[in-house]
Motif scaffolding. Structure first.
Motif, PDB file in Angstrom:
ATOM      1  N   HIS A  35       6.940  10.339  -4.552  1.00  0.00           N
ATOM      2  CA  HIS A  35       7.977  11.314  -4.214  1.00  0.00           C
ATOM      3  C   HIS A  35       7.502  12.340  -3.190  1.00  0.00           C
ATOM      4  O   HIS A  35       8.313  12.981  -2.539  1.00  0.00           O
ATOM      5  N   GLU A  36       6.221  12.496  -3.033  1.00  0.00           N
ATOM      6  CA  GLU A  36       5.693  13.448  -2.065  1.00  0.00           C
ATOM      7  C   GLU A  36       5.641  12.857  -0.664  1.00  0.00           C
ATOM      8  O   GLU A  36       5.783  13.557   0.314  1.00  0.00           O
ATOM      9  N   ARG A  37       5.385  11.562  -0.581  1.00  0.00           N
ATOM     10  CA  ARG A  37       5.291  10.844   0.687  1.00  0.00           C
ATOM     11  C   ARG A  37       4.379  11.542   1.692  1.00  0.00           C
ATOM     12  O   ARG A  37       4.668  11.617   2.868  1.00  0.00           O
ATOM     13  N   ASP A  38       3.260  12.036   1.202  1.00  0.00           N
ATOM     14  CA  ASP A  38       2.280  12.556   2.146  1.00  0.00           C
ATOM     15  C   ASP A  38       1.499  11.377   2.712  1.00  0.00           C
ATOM     16  O   ASP A  38       1.735  10.227   2.350  1.00  0.00           O
ATOM     17  N   ILE A  39       0.573  11.629   3.583  1.00  0.00           N
ATOM     18  CA  ILE A  39      -0.112  10.531   4.253  1.00  0.00           C
ATOM     19  C   ILE A  39      -1.379  10.056   3.532  1.00  0.00           C
ATOM     20  O   ILE A  39      -2.035   9.140   3.993  1.00  0.00           O
ATOM     21  N   SER A  40      -1.680  10.651   2.394  1.00  0.00           N
ATOM     22  CA  SER A  40      -2.930  10.302   1.718  1.00  0.00           C
ATOM     23  C   SER A  40      -2.935   8.883   1.171  1.00  0.00           C
ATOM     24  O   SER A  40      -3.995   8.321   0.917  1.00  0.00           O
ATOM     25  N   HIS A  41      -1.783   8.297   0.982  1.00  0.00           N
ATOM     26  CA  HIS A  41      -1.745   6.946   0.435  1.00  0.00           C
ATOM     27  C   HIS A  41      -1.206   5.914   1.422  1.00  0.00           C
ATOM     28  O   HIS A  41      -1.321   4.726   1.201  1.00  0.00           O
ATOM     29  N   SER A  42      -0.630   6.356   2.503  1.00  0.00           N
ATOM     30  CA  SER A  42      -0.017   5.398   3.424  1.00  0.00           C
ATOM     31  C   SER A  42      -1.049   4.476   4.081  1.00  0.00           C
ATOM     32  O   SER A  42      -0.761   3.313   4.351  1.00  0.00           O
ATOM     33  N   SER A  43      -2.266   4.961   4.298  1.00  0.00           N
ATOM     34  CA  SER A  43      -3.282   4.091   4.898  1.00  0.00           C
ATOM     35  C   SER A  43      -3.629   2.943   3.957  1.00  0.00           C
ATOM     36  O   SER A  43      -3.804   1.800   4.401  1.00  0.00           O
ATOM     37  N   ALA A  44      -3.704   3.227   2.678  1.00  0.00           N
ATOM     38  CA  ALA A  44      -3.984   2.163   1.708  1.00  0.00           C
ATOM     39  C   ALA A  44      -2.820   1.173   1.656  1.00  0.00           C
ATOM     40  O   ALA A  44      -3.027  -0.039   1.602  1.00  0.00           O
ATOM     41  N   GLU A  45      -1.593   1.686   1.701  1.00  0.00           N
ATOM     42  CA  GLU A  45      -0.434   0.798   1.666  1.00  0.00           C
ATOM     43  C   GLU A  45      -0.374  -0.104   2.889  1.00  0.00           C
ATOM     44  O   GLU A  45       0.037  -1.258   2.783  1.00  0.00           O
ATOM     45  N   ARG A  46      -0.775   0.408   4.022  1.00  0.00           N
ATOM     46  CA  ARG A  46      -0.755  -0.416   5.237  1.00  0.00           C
ATOM     47  C   ARG A  46      -1.718  -1.594   5.128  1.00  0.00           C
ATOM     48  O   ARG A  46      -1.541  -2.605   5.782  1.00  0.00           O
ATOM     49  N   VAL A  47      -2.744  -1.460   4.309  1.00  0.00           N
ATOM     50  CA  VAL A  47      -3.692  -2.560   4.120  1.00  0.00           C
ATOM     51  C   VAL A  47      -3.249  -3.466   2.973  1.00  0.00           C
ATOM     52  O   VAL A  47      -3.163  -4.683   3.132  1.00  0.00           O
ATOM     53  N   ILE A  48      -2.963  -2.865   1.810  1.00  0.00           N
ATOM     54  CA  ILE A  48      -2.733  -3.702   0.632  1.00  0.00           C
ATOM     55  C   ILE A  48      -1.411  -4.456   0.661  1.00  0.00           C
ATOM     56  O   ILE A  48      -1.349  -5.584   0.179  1.00  0.00           O
ATOM     57  N   LEU A  49      -0.362  -3.891   1.207  1.00  0.00           N
ATOM     58  CA  LEU A  49       0.932  -4.577   1.167  1.00  0.00           C
ATOM     59  C   LEU A  49       0.925  -5.879   1.962  1.00  0.00           C
ATOM     60  O   LEU A  49       1.272  -6.929   1.425  1.00  0.00           O
TER      61      LEU A  49
END
Length: 128
Positions: A35-49
């Motif tokens: 719900h926060e949609r900060d960038i701290s997790h988007s880098s991991a999502e770009r790899v794992i998805l």
């Protein structure tokens, strides 16, 4: 092992399954941040998805080929199961006894005694 038919394919399934479980851990750690949609997790999502979906697609196709070529020798399986005189079921029996109310120590003693008898019978029959 030369006698095995799919050692490489099955090893791949095992190894890739570990990798996907690792991706799952990363994804679960991202859940509180959805719900926060900060960038701290988007880098991991770009790899794992993409990696997880491509890997899972490969695994589905590879496993389908393994299972399609699977040869089951039912008589040999039955002979091998019977050769253990029930020893392979000892863990399940232990858990079921505990579910029915026996203490784990008591159930363990019962199952161990039965397993020792089965082991002796298996050794005497020279099938095990």
């Amino acid at each position: 092992m030369p006698h095995k038919r799919n050692p490489i394919g099955c090893e791949q399934m095992s190894g890739l399954a570990r990798l996907l479980r690792g991706y799952l851990q990363t994804a679960l750690e991202n859940v509180p941040l959805w719900h926060e949609r900060d960038i701290s997790h988007s880098s991991a999502e770009r790899v794992i998805l993409p990696d997880a979906t491509i890997g899972l697609d490969y695994m589905a196709h590879r496993f389908t080929r393994i299972v399609a070529d699977l040869v089951v020798h039912e008589k040999a399986m039955r002979r091998n199961l019977e050769a253990s005189h029930g020893l392979i079921y000892s863990g399940t029996v232990l858990l079921e006894l505990a579910k029915k109310g026996a203490s784990r120590e008591e159930a363990y003693a019962w199952v161990q005694a039965a397993a020792m008898q089965a082991s002796t019978a298996a050794a005497n029959s020279r099938l095990f």
